[in-house]
Design a protein around this motif. Structure first.
Motif, mmCIF file in Angstrom:
data_model
loop_
_atom_site.group_PDB
_atom_site.id
_atom_site.type_symbol
_atom_site.label_atom_id
_atom_site.label_comp_id
_atom_site.label_asym_id
_atom_site.label_seq_id
_atom_site.Cartn_x
_atom_site.Cartn_y
_atom_site.Cartn_z
ATOM 1 N N LEU A 77 -5.259 16.226 60.158
ATOM 2 C CA LEU A 77 -3.678 15.988 59.825
ATOM 3 C C LEU A 77 -2.905 16.807 59.974
ATOM 4 O O LEU A 77 -1.956 16.873 59.623
ATOM 5 C CB LEU A 77 -4.332 14.801 58.692
ATOM 6 C CG LEU A 77 -4.898 13.594 57.937
ATOM 7 C CD1 LEU A 77 -4.982 13.086 56.863
ATOM 8 C CD2 LEU A 77 -4.005 12.895 58.626
ATOM 9 N N ASP A 78 -3.584 18.029 60.943
ATOM 10 C CA ASP A 78 -2.694 19.046 60.876
ATOM 11 C C ASP A 78 -2.587 19.395 62.177
ATOM 12 O O ASP A 78 -2.226 20.495 62.714
ATOM 13 C CB ASP A 78 -4.050 20.535 60.755
ATOM 14 C CG ASP A 78 -5.482 20.153 61.654
ATOM 15 O OD1 ASP A 78 -5.516 19.481 62.356
ATOM 16 O OD2 ASP A 78 -5.870 21.976 60.914
ATOM 17 N N GLU A 79 -2.294 18.294 63.078
ATOM 18 C CA GLU A 79 -1.859 18.454 64.900
ATOM 19 C C GLU A 79 -2.003 17.202 65.201
ATOM 20 O O GLU A 79 -2.763 15.980 64.455
ATOM 21 C CB GLU A 79 -2.835 19.242 65.648
ATOM 22 C CG GLU A 79 -4.123 18.143 65.985
ATOM 23 C CD GLU A 79 -4.999 19.333 66.422
ATOM 24 O OE1 GLU A 79 -5.086 20.555 66.730
ATOM 25 O OE2 GLU A 79 -5.897 18.204 67.437
ATOM 26 N N ALA A 80 -0.709 16.852 66.020
ATOM 27 C CA ALA A 80 -0.714 15.969 67.010
ATOM 28 C C ALA A 80 -1.445 15.582 67.975
ATOM 29 O O ALA A 80 -1.200 16.475 68.518
ATOM 30 C CB ALA A 80 0.970 15.185 66.766
ATOM 31 N N LEU A 103 -3.089 11.766 64.693
ATOM 32 C CA LEU A 103 -1.418 11.859 64.599
ATOM 33 C C LEU A 103 -1.196 11.831 65.626
ATOM 34 O O LEU A 103 -1.354 12.051 66.633
ATOM 35 C CB LEU A 103 -1.240 13.084 63.212
ATOM 36 C CG LEU A 103 -1.297 12.915 62.344
ATOM 37 C CD1 LEU A 103 -1.322 14.610 61.612
ATOM 38 C CD2 LEU A 103 -1.197 11.707 61.011
ATOM 39 N N ARG A 105 3.287 12.026 67.953
ATOM 40 C CA ARG A 105 4.387 12.859 67.734
ATOM 41 C C ARG A 105 5.376 11.873 68.393
ATOM 42 O O ARG A 105 4.879 11.437 69.374
ATOM 43 C CB ARG A 105 4.296 14.764 67.871
ATOM 44 C CG ARG A 105 3.897 14.870 69.495
ATOM 45 C CD ARG A 105 4.337 16.341 69.408
ATOM 46 N NE ARG A 105 3.866 17.150 70.393
ATOM 47 C CZ ARG A 105 3.724 18.683 70.837
ATOM 48 N NH1 ARG A 105 4.111 19.235 69.612
ATOM 49 N NH2 ARG A 105 3.421 18.937 72.243
ATOM 50 N N SER A 122 2.723 9.982 62.394
ATOM 51 C CA SER A 122 3.924 11.054 62.332
ATOM 52 C C SER A 122 3.162 12.930 62.183
ATOM 53 O O SER A 122 3.233 12.709 61.311
ATOM 54 C CB SER A 122 5.217 10.695 63.071
ATOM 55 O OG SER A 122 5.848 11.102 62.282
ATOM 56 N N TYR A 123 3.166 13.406 63.476
ATOM 57 C CA TYR A 123 2.881 14.695 62.849
ATOM 58 C C TYR A 123 3.974 15.712 64.116
ATOM 59 O O TYR A 123 3.779 15.505 64.844
ATOM 60 C CB TYR A 123 1.756 15.591 62.620
ATOM 61 C CG TYR A 123 1.801 16.646 62.165
ATOM 62 C CD1 TYR A 123 1.572 17.212 60.051
ATOM 63 C CD2 TYR A 123 1.471 17.996 62.642
ATOM 64 C CE1 TYR A 123 1.230 18.461 59.852
ATOM 65 C CE2 TYR A 123 1.158 18.849 62.004
ATOM 66 C CZ TYR A 123 0.812 19.512 60.834
ATOM 67 O OH TYR A 123 0.639 20.173 59.955
ATOM 68 N N PRO A 124 5.375 16.768 63.422
ATOM 69 C CA PRO A 124 5.628 17.997 64.708
ATOM 70 C C PRO A 124 4.718 17.832 65.943
ATOM 71 O O PRO A 124 5.087 18.418 67.014
ATOM 72 C CB PRO A 124 6.583 18.060 64.408
ATOM 73 C CG PRO A 124 6.161 18.533 62.244
ATOM 74 C CD PRO A 124 5.083 17.164 62.604
#
Length: 230
Positions: A77-80, A103, A105, A122-124
């Protein structure tokens, strides 16, 4: 496979797995479609992500039309790990969609592309790592507690994602259709005024249970041919 699943659903497939004695392998309920209403049915194309898209490109070089790219990003959950370019390349390879244990983006671009994508959300930020690649990188993908391979079929819709062994998929879909028909018949009868309690002879069930506490509702449904649960 997509045609056989076209008017079915993952709840029906899940019920059919239970009825057929097929192990139920469902993705975590947090895995959802980027765009609601998207559906997937196809052979799994597994790949493990280590921080670079090269492994995706290699996997897609082995793809067959209708495959489903199953990405193992460890549930991070710390990167897409998948964005618009990966999804466009996946679409160009004839792949039916992606399911990501992790995830994505570029959400507006993914919605515009239209290829079904399922992920935790999503995650930027993309990855800022490059891990050592495992020998199984293109052989299996972990998806929570499940290990997915090319010997599996992926089913996905708004209710979630399921993995079914390919050699049992046809049987499961036939059973899912039988359940669907029985449930539609029951729904039609409710609309005509015959309650579900009447259809399932619920008073009879209560009487039998009073005489025999081991008599379960599922046993009762199997006796009368009901389909609301297995």
């Amino acid at each position: 496979m997509p045609e056989a699943f076209a008017d079915l659903s993952t709840p029906l497939v899940a019920d059919a797995c239970l009825r057929c004695g097929v192990p139920l392998r469902a993705a975590h309920p947090g895995i959802r479609a980027v765009v609601a209403g998207k559906r997937i049915a196809g052979r799994a194309l597994p790949v493990r992500h280590y921080g670079s898209v090269d492994v995706f490109l290699e996997a897609l070089g082995r793809a067959e039309a209708g495959d489903v790219l199953v990405i193992d990003n460890g549930g991070r959950l710390d990167e897409a790990c998948a964005g618009d370019l990966v999804v466009l390349e996946t679409q160009a390879a004839g792949v039916a969609g992606l399911v990501v244990w992790g995830l994505h983006r570029d959400t507006p671009e993914l919605a515009a592309i239209g290829l079904p994508v399922f992920s935790y959300g999503s995650y930027p930020a993309g990855p800022a790592r490059l891990d050592e690649r495992e020998p199984e990188a293109l052989v299996t993908a972990r998806f929570g507690p499940h290990l997915v391979s090319a010997g599996d079929v992926v089913f996905a819709d708004d209710d979630g994602v399921l993995f079914v062994a390919a050699e049992r998929a046809a049987q499961v879909l036939v059973t899912a259709r039988q359940i669907w028909q029985a449930e539609r018949d029951q729904a039609r009868l409710i609309g005509q005024g015959q309650t579900l309690r009447q259809q399932t002879a619920f008073d009879d069930y209560l009487a039998r249970r009073a005489a025999d506490p081991s008599y379960t509702f599922r046993r009762h449904l199997r006796r009368i041919g009901g389909a609301i649960e297995e």
